[in-house]
Design a protein around this motif. Structure first.
Motif, mmCIF file in Angstrom:
data_model
loop_
_atom_site.group_PDB
_atom_site.id
_atom_site.type_symbol
_atom_site.label_atom_id
_atom_site.label_comp_id
_atom_site.label_asym_id
_atom_site.label_seq_id
_atom_site.Cartn_x
_atom_site.Cartn_y
_atom_site.Cartn_z
ATOM 1 N N SER A 1 -5.603 -9.837 -5.148
ATOM 2 C CA SER A 1 -5.172 -10.666 -3.886
ATOM 3 C C SER A 1 -6.027 -11.357 -3.362
ATOM 4 O O SER A 1 -5.603 -12.760 -2.474
ATOM 5 C CB SER A 1 -4.885 -9.822 -2.631
ATOM 6 O OG SER A 1 -6.984 -9.137 -2.666
ATOM 7 N N VAL B 1 -4.637 -6.591 1.802
ATOM 8 C CA VAL B 1 -2.531 -6.057 1.618
ATOM 9 C C VAL B 1 -2.812 -5.171 2.351
ATOM 10 O O VAL B 1 -3.828 -4.844 4.098
ATOM 11 C CB VAL B 1 -4.039 -5.373 0.063
ATOM 12 C CG1 VAL B 1 -3.646 -6.159 -1.013
ATOM 13 C CG2 VAL B 1 -4.586 -4.649 0.234
ATOM 14 N N PRO B 2 -1.516 -4.529 2.386
ATOM 15 C CA PRO B 2 -1.098 -4.226 2.521
ATOM 16 C C PRO B 2 -1.916 -2.380 3.001
ATOM 17 O O PRO B 2 -2.366 -2.360 2.222
ATOM 18 C CB PRO B 2 0.222 -3.285 3.221
ATOM 19 C CG PRO B 2 0.389 -4.130 1.893
ATOM 20 C CD PRO B 2 -0.755 -5.083 0.971
ATOM 21 N N ASP B 3 -2.456 -1.941 4.586
ATOM 22 C CA ASP B 3 -3.471 -0.375 4.865
ATOM 23 C C ASP B 3 -3.043 0.886 3.329
ATOM 24 O O ASP B 3 -3.599 1.343 3.033
ATOM 25 C CB ASP B 3 -3.582 -0.192 6.137
ATOM 26 C CG ASP B 3 -3.992 -1.365 7.264
ATOM 27 O OD1 ASP B 3 -5.015 -2.083 6.607
ATOM 28 O OD2 ASP B 3 -3.830 -1.336 8.240
ATOM 29 N N GLU B 4 -1.687 0.230 3.442
ATOM 30 C CA GLU B 4 -1.070 2.013 2.495
ATOM 31 C C GLU B 4 -1.853 1.575 1.142
ATOM 32 O O GLU B 4 -1.987 2.221 0.562
ATOM 33 C CB GLU B 4 -0.028 1.311 2.535
ATOM 34 C CG GLU B 4 1.089 0.897 2.215
ATOM 35 C CD GLU B 4 1.781 0.059 3.469
ATOM 36 O OE1 GLU B 4 2.257 -0.544 3.292
ATOM 37 O OE2 GLU B 4 0.981 0.017 4.747
ATOM 38 N N VAL B 5 -1.894 0.312 0.818
ATOM 39 C CA VAL B 5 -2.702 0.232 -0.409
ATOM 40 C C VAL B 5 -3.901 0.560 -0.545
ATOM 41 O O VAL B 5 -4.838 1.301 -1.727
ATOM 42 C CB VAL B 5 -2.595 -1.439 -1.042
ATOM 43 C CG1 VAL B 5 -2.857 -2.095 -1.689
ATOM 44 C CG2 VAL B 5 -1.330 -1.934 -0.954
ATOM 45 N N GLN C 1 -3.542 -5.210 -7.931
ATOM 46 C CA GLN C 1 -2.944 -5.732 -6.144
ATOM 47 C C GLN C 1 -3.822 -6.273 -4.960
ATOM 48 O O GLN C 1 -3.566 -7.024 -5.176
ATOM 49 C CB GLN C 1 -1.619 -4.917 -4.939
ATOM 50 C CG GLN C 1 -1.154 -5.516 -4.556
ATOM 51 C CD GLN C 1 0.136 -4.767 -3.244
ATOM 52 O OE1 GLN C 1 0.296 -3.511 -4.015
ATOM 53 N NE2 GLN C 1 0.587 -5.585 -2.639
ATOM 54 N N GLU D 1 -12.207 -4.732 -1.980
ATOM 55 C CA GLU D 1 -11.389 -5.220 -2.044
ATOM 56 C C GLU D 1 -12.677 -7.126 -1.204
ATOM 57 O O GLU D 1 -11.912 -7.684 -1.956
ATOM 58 C CB GLU D 1 -10.805 -4.886 -0.388
ATOM 59 C CG GLU D 1 -9.630 -6.041 -0.071
ATOM 60 C CD GLU D 1 -8.814 -5.997 1.661
ATOM 61 O OE1 GLU D 1 -7.985 -6.527 1.679
ATOM 62 O OE2 GLU D 1 -9.550 -5.396 2.189
#
Length: 157
Positions: free
Chosen positions: A100, A105-109, A96, A120
Motif C-alpha cells: 500500500s 488499507v480498509p479496516d477489514e484488511v 495488500q 502497516e
C-alpha cells in the motif's frame, strides 16, 4: 513519536524477542529458505499438512531485523488452526497492506491480520517491505510444495 507509534514499536519488539513458532524444522516434509538480499534477513520455514491438505504444523528458524522476525512470529500466531481459505485471505491482506506504500488499507484488511496490522507503517519504506513479507513468502512456497496455493487469483501475476 505518538503514543500509538510507541505501542506499535513495542508490539514489534516483543514479537521479535519472543519469536512464536521458532523451532527446529526437522521432520517437516515441505520447507522453503528465503533470503532478503538487501539486508541479509533469512528464514527457513517448514510445514506439514494432513491428508485433506490442511496445514497442521509450522516451524521456522530465522535471523534478521526486528521487522522480519516479528512478522514471522505474528504470522505463526495468526495462521495457527487456519483453513486454507483463511490462509488465502490472510496472505492477500498482508500482501495488500505491505504494497500500500503507506497510503492505508480498509479496516477489514487490517482486521484479518491481528497483531501483524502494526506492520502497516513499514509499507512506506520499500526496503522494509520484503522484511515483513519474508516469512509469508516462505509459507506460500512451502505450501505450494504441498500442492496448496494460498495466492488469490487477483494476486497472481
Amino acid at each position: 513519536m505518538s503514543s500509538l507509534e510507541q505501542l506499535y514499536q513495542q508490539v514489534i519488539l516483543d514479537h521479535s524477542r519472543r519469536r512464536t513458532g521458532e523451532a527446529a524444522i526437522d521432520g517437516l516434509p515441505f520447507s522453503s529458505h528465503q533470503v532478503n538480499p538487501t539486508c541479509g534477513d533469512e528464514v527457513t520455514l517448514g510445514v506439514d499438512v494432513d491428508p485433506d491438505g490442511q496445514l497442521t504444523r509450522v516451524a521456522w528458524q530465522g535471523d534478521g531485523c526486528a521487522i522480519s522476525q516479528a512478522s514471522l512470529s505474528m504470522m505463526n500466531e495468526l495462521i495457527e488452526g487456519a483453513s486454507n481459505d483463511e490462509l488465502r485471505s490472510m496472505y492477500s491482506a498482508m500482501d495488500q497492506m505491505m504494497h500500500s506504500r503507506g497510503k492505508g488499507v480498509p479496516d477489514e484488511v487490517l482486521d484479518r491480520l491481528g497483531d501483524a496490522a502494526v506492520l502497516e507503517g513499514t509499507s512506506k519504506f520499500a526496503n522494509r517491505v520484503k522484511c515483513a513479507l519474508l516469512g509469508w513468502y516462505a509459507l506460500r512456497d512451502s505450501l505450494a510444495q504441498a500442492g496448496i496455493d494460498i495466492v488469490e487469483e487477483e494476486n497472481h501475476g
